[in-house]
Design a protein around this motif. Structure first.
Motif, PDB file in Angstrom:
ATOM      1  N   ASP A 127       0.805  -1.213   0.000  1.00 31.52           N
ATOM      2  CA  ASP A 127       0.000   0.000   0.000  1.00 31.52           C
ATOM      3  C   ASP A 127       0.845   1.273   0.000  1.00 31.52           C
ATOM      4  O   ASP A 127       2.075   1.228  -0.088  1.00 31.52           O
ATOM      5  N   ALA A 128       0.162   2.421   0.127  1.00 35.91           N
ATOM      6  CA  ALA A 128       0.823   3.719   0.055  1.00 35.91           C
ATOM      7  C   ALA A 128       1.802   3.935   1.208  1.00 35.91           C
ATOM      8  O   ALA A 128       2.816   4.622   1.048  1.00 35.91           O
ATOM      9  N   THR A 129       1.517   3.344   2.375  1.00 40.15           N
ATOM     10  CA  THR A 129       2.435   3.481   3.513  1.00 40.15           C
ATOM     11  C   THR A 129       3.766   2.803   3.205  1.00 40.15           C
ATOM     12  O   THR A 129       4.843   3.361   3.456  1.00 40.15           O
ATOM     13  N   TRP A 130       3.689   1.610   2.652  1.00 43.56           N
ATOM     14  CA  TRP A 130       4.900   0.894   2.222  1.00 43.56           C
ATOM     15  C   TRP A 130       5.654   1.710   1.174  1.00 43.56           C
ATOM     16  O   TRP A 130       6.884   1.834   1.231  1.00 43.56           O
ATOM     17  N   LEU A 131       4.915   2.269   0.203  1.00 42.73           N
ATOM     18  CA  LEU A 131       5.548   3.057  -0.853  1.00 42.73           C
ATOM     19  C   LEU A 131       6.261   4.274  -0.268  1.00 42.73           C
ATOM     20  O   LEU A 131       7.358   4.638  -0.710  1.00 42.73           O
ATOM     21  N   LYS A 132       5.658   4.917   0.729  1.00 36.22           N
ATOM     22  CA  LYS A 132       6.275   6.079   1.360  1.00 36.22           C
ATOM     23  C   LYS A 132       7.578   5.695   2.045  1.00 36.22           C
ATOM     24  O   LYS A 132       8.566   6.431   1.993  1.00 36.22           O
ATOM     25  N   GLU A 135      10.157   5.272  -0.636  1.00 36.49           N
ATOM     26  CA  GLU A 135      10.529   6.600  -1.139  1.00 36.49           C
ATOM     27  C   GLU A 135      11.544   7.268  -0.219  1.00 36.49           C
ATOM     28  O   GLU A 135      12.577   7.776  -0.679  1.00 36.49           O
ATOM     29  N   GLU A 136      11.270   7.290   1.074  1.00 36.72           N
ATOM     30  CA  GLU A 136      12.170   7.960   2.016  1.00 36.72           C
ATOM     31  C   GLU A 136      13.531   7.281   2.059  1.00 36.72           C
ATOM     32  O   GLU A 136      14.573   7.951   2.123  1.00 36.72           O
ATOM     33  N   SER A 137      13.525   5.968   1.999  1.00 33.50           N
ATOM     34  CA  SER A 137      14.782   5.227   1.979  1.00 33.50           C
ATOM     35  C   SER A 137      15.566   5.508   0.704  1.00 33.50           C
ATOM     36  O   SER A 137      16.794   5.658   0.724  1.00 33.50           O
ATOM     37  N   THR A 138      14.865   5.615  -0.429  1.00 34.50           N
ATOM     38  CA  THR A 138      15.514   5.885  -1.714  1.00 34.50           C
ATOM     39  C   THR A 138      16.144   7.276  -1.731  1.00 34.50           C
ATOM     40  O   THR A 138      17.292   7.454  -2.184  1.00 34.50           O
ATOM     41  N   SER A 177       8.349  -2.184 -12.633  1.00 34.79           N
ATOM     42  CA  SER A 177       9.133  -2.225 -11.402  1.00 34.79           C
ATOM     43  C   SER A 177       8.795  -1.002 -10.561  1.00 34.79           C
ATOM     44  O   SER A 177       8.437   0.060 -11.087  1.00 34.79           O
ATOM     45  N   VAL A 178       8.922  -1.155  -9.246  1.00 35.69           N
ATOM     46  CA  VAL A 178       8.678  -0.023  -8.358  1.00 35.69           C
ATOM     47  C   VAL A 178       9.640   1.115  -8.668  1.00 35.69           C
ATOM     48  O   VAL A 178       9.267   2.288  -8.668  1.00 35.69           O
ATOM     49  N   SER A 179      10.898   0.790  -8.969  1.00 40.11           N
ATOM     50  CA  SER A 179      11.894   1.839  -9.212  1.00 40.11           C
ATOM     51  C   SER A 179      11.515   2.718 -10.395  1.00 40.11           C
ATOM     52  O   SER A 179      11.592   3.948 -10.322  1.00 40.11           O
ATOM     53  N   THR A 180      11.069   2.097 -11.492  1.00 41.96           N
ATOM     54  CA  THR A 180      10.724   2.871 -12.680  1.00 41.96           C
ATOM     55  C   THR A 180       9.600   3.856 -12.410  1.00 41.96           C
ATOM     56  O   THR A 180       9.690   5.045 -12.744  1.00 41.96           O
ATOM     57  N   ARG A 181       8.548   3.381 -11.780  1.00 40.11           N
ATOM     58  CA  ARG A 181       7.389   4.230 -11.544  1.00 40.11           C
ATOM     59  C   ARG A 181       7.645   5.244 -10.421  1.00 40.11           C
ATOM     60  O   ARG A 181       7.244   6.411 -10.514  1.00 40.11           O
ATOM     61  N   LEU A 182       8.322   4.812  -9.356  1.00 38.52           N
ATOM     62  CA  LEU A 182       8.532   5.713  -8.225  1.00 38.52           C
ATOM     63  C   LEU A 182       9.480   6.848  -8.587  1.00 38.52           C
ATOM     64  O   LEU A 182       9.235   8.007  -8.231  1.00 38.52           O
ATOM     65  N   LEU A 183      10.552   6.551  -9.300  1.00 34.30           N
ATOM     66  CA  LEU A 183      11.494   7.610  -9.682  1.00 34.30           C
ATOM     67  C   LEU A 183      10.828   8.620 -10.614  1.00 34.30           C
ATOM     68  O   LEU A 183      11.119   9.814 -10.555  1.00 34.30           O
ATOM     69  N   LYS A 184       9.935   8.149 -11.439  1.00 34.01           N
ATOM     70  CA  LYS A 184       9.188   9.066 -12.307  1.00 34.01           C
ATOM     71  C   LYS A 184       8.320   9.998 -11.466  1.00 34.01           C
ATOM     72  O   LYS A 184       8.274  11.215 -11.702  1.00 34.01           O
ATOM     73  N   VAL A 185       7.642   9.455 -10.460  1.00 35.74           N
ATOM     74  CA  VAL A 185       6.819  10.273  -9.583  1.00 35.74           C
ATOM     75  C   VAL A 185       7.674  11.282  -8.821  1.00 35.74           C
ATOM     76  O   VAL A 185       7.336  12.465  -8.710  1.00 35.74           O
ATOM     77  N   LEU A 186       8.802  10.817  -8.285  1.00 39.79           N
ATOM     78  CA  LEU A 186       9.687  11.725  -7.550  1.00 39.79           C
ATOM     79  C   LEU A 186      10.218  12.831  -8.449  1.00 39.79           C
ATOM     80  O   LEU A 186      10.467  13.949  -8.001  1.00 39.79           O
TER      81      LEU A 186
END
Length: 395
Positions: A127-132, A135-138, A177-186
């Motif tokens: 969920d979004a909590t896990w994603l957050k 994100e913070e760790s990245t 992958s989480v990395s592809t989508r998350l880095l785009k959002v960031l």
């Protein structure tokens, strides 16, 4: 925006373009930062475009690559590659990053994060909590590393490697992958930017870096400021041009025009706008000029309504099916043809104007082609978006 509307014809619009976009020899710039300031934004979807667009406008083009690298990746980072208008990657002057983020990035970022969370939920991903947490760790890892690829970040934060199925059961189903989508959002949130490429200046593989710190601005004030910068460089422009370039709602465009006290002028397309104090006539350059501009160049892509510098009958040869312009040949304020680079490094060009351009124009265009080959050297540049005339010239 009141007052009598002065008519600005095609000849004057071309004169403004030539001088303000640093395209005549007398108006050329002395640094990449000066070019970026003049144009407001350099298209960055194709990495080579940034360098080629700058080189076309420098008085001394031989040092284009080294100077642009210093501006993009030096310690003081005077230019920044980031998401901007219409969710497109651009290179901006660093001083404008806060304005771009607040004026165009915030709304896109909210949609991108919501879409990512929704897609992950549909796929049964965390969920979004896990994603957050990821994100913070990245971001913390990126702070330690300085610059890093997605793979390097995943070694620091293994959860970035996790994958989920997107659009399950659809014809366009895919594994993300989480990395592809998350880095785009960031990126659209203004937290990370593109760092140094893995290869040469033509490479499309980039490291990531933390975004330069910038103040949080009021979105409406930032929209007014961005519009003021762009109209100064590209005015006059119609409301349709402004809505297209910014990607804003028409209500946002109109509010920003009112906020900066833009002046209405009369154009062949109807009503256009310039910044306050920019109504007086602009004389043409002293001499005709030639330019070879790259695919996605900000001048060629600057307006939605382009008939005043690009004849409609040339578009099928110079644009791909998605509306991306390829390399263009310019003569005295209008597009007259296209160019390409062959495997041996030769710069070749073709005049598409049915009436021709004359011997003086061809001589000037040939000189620009030789100037371009001189500083590009052994590097081979293939546009990311191929167009009919570019492919024909290479083939």
């Amino acid at each position: 925006m009141g007052g009598e509307e002065r008519y600005i014809g095609v000849a004057e619009r071309r004169a403004r373009l030539a001088l303000r976009h640093r395209l005549t020899p007398a108006a050329r710039a002395t640094s990449p930062e000066e070019v970026a300031d003049a144009l407001v934004a350099l298209h960055g979807s194709d990495p080579a475009t940034v360098y080629l667009a700058i080189g076309a406008r420098l008085a001394e083009a031989s040092g284009t690559v080294a100077a642009t690298d210093r501006a993009l990746y030096g310690d003081d980072r005077r230019l920044v590659r980031m998401h901007g208008m219409r969710h497109t990657v651009f290179v901006f002057p660093t001083a404008l990053t806060a304005v771009v983020h607040a004026s165009t990035g915030l709304a896109v970022a909210a949609r991108e994060r919501a879409t990512l969370v929704k897609d992950m939920a549909k796929a049964g991903a965390p969920d979004a909590t896990w994603l957050k947490e990821v994100e913070e760790s990245t971001l913390a890892a990126l702070g330690r590393l300085g610059q890093a690829t997605a793979s390097e970040l995943a070694r620091e934060e293994p959860r970035l490697r996790e994958q989920f199925v997107y659009a399950a059961g659809k014809s366009y189903e895919g594994l993300h992958s989480v990395s592809t989508r998350l880095l785009k959002v960031l990126g659209v949130e203004g937290k990370v930017v593109r760092g140094r490429p893995l290869g040469s200046w033509t490479s499309s593989q980039f490291r990531w870096a933390l975004a330069p710190e910038h103040p949080e601005l009021d979105p409406a004030e930032a929209q007014a400021e961005l519009l003021r910068h762009w109209l100064t460089a590209c005015g006059p422009a119609t409301e349709a041009d402004l809505k297209w370039w910014t990607g804003w709602r028409v209500t946002d465009v109109r509010r920003a025009l009112a906020a900066i006290g833009a002046r209405a002028v009369s154009l062949d397309e109807g009503t256009g706008y310039v910044v306050a104090g920019d109504v007086d006539p602009v004389p043409p350059p002293d001499e005709p000029w030639a330019a070879l501009l790259p695919g996605l160049d900000p001048t060629a892509m600057g307006w939605q309504e382009r008939d005043w510098y690009l004849a409609p009958e040339l578009r099928s040869a110079l644009f791909d099916r998605s509306g991306n312009v390829g390399p263009t040949v310019w003569w005295d304020g209008r597009v007259v043809g296209g160019w390409a680079q062959r495997a041996d490094g030769e710069i070749v060009w073709r005049i598409l104007d049915g009436e021709g351009v004359g011997r003086d124009a061809e001589t000037a265009i040939a000189a620009e082609a030789e100037r371009l080959r001189g500083w590009v050297g052994s590097t081979r540049v293939t546009p990311r978006f191929r167009t009919p005339v570019e492919k024909a010239l290479v083939g």
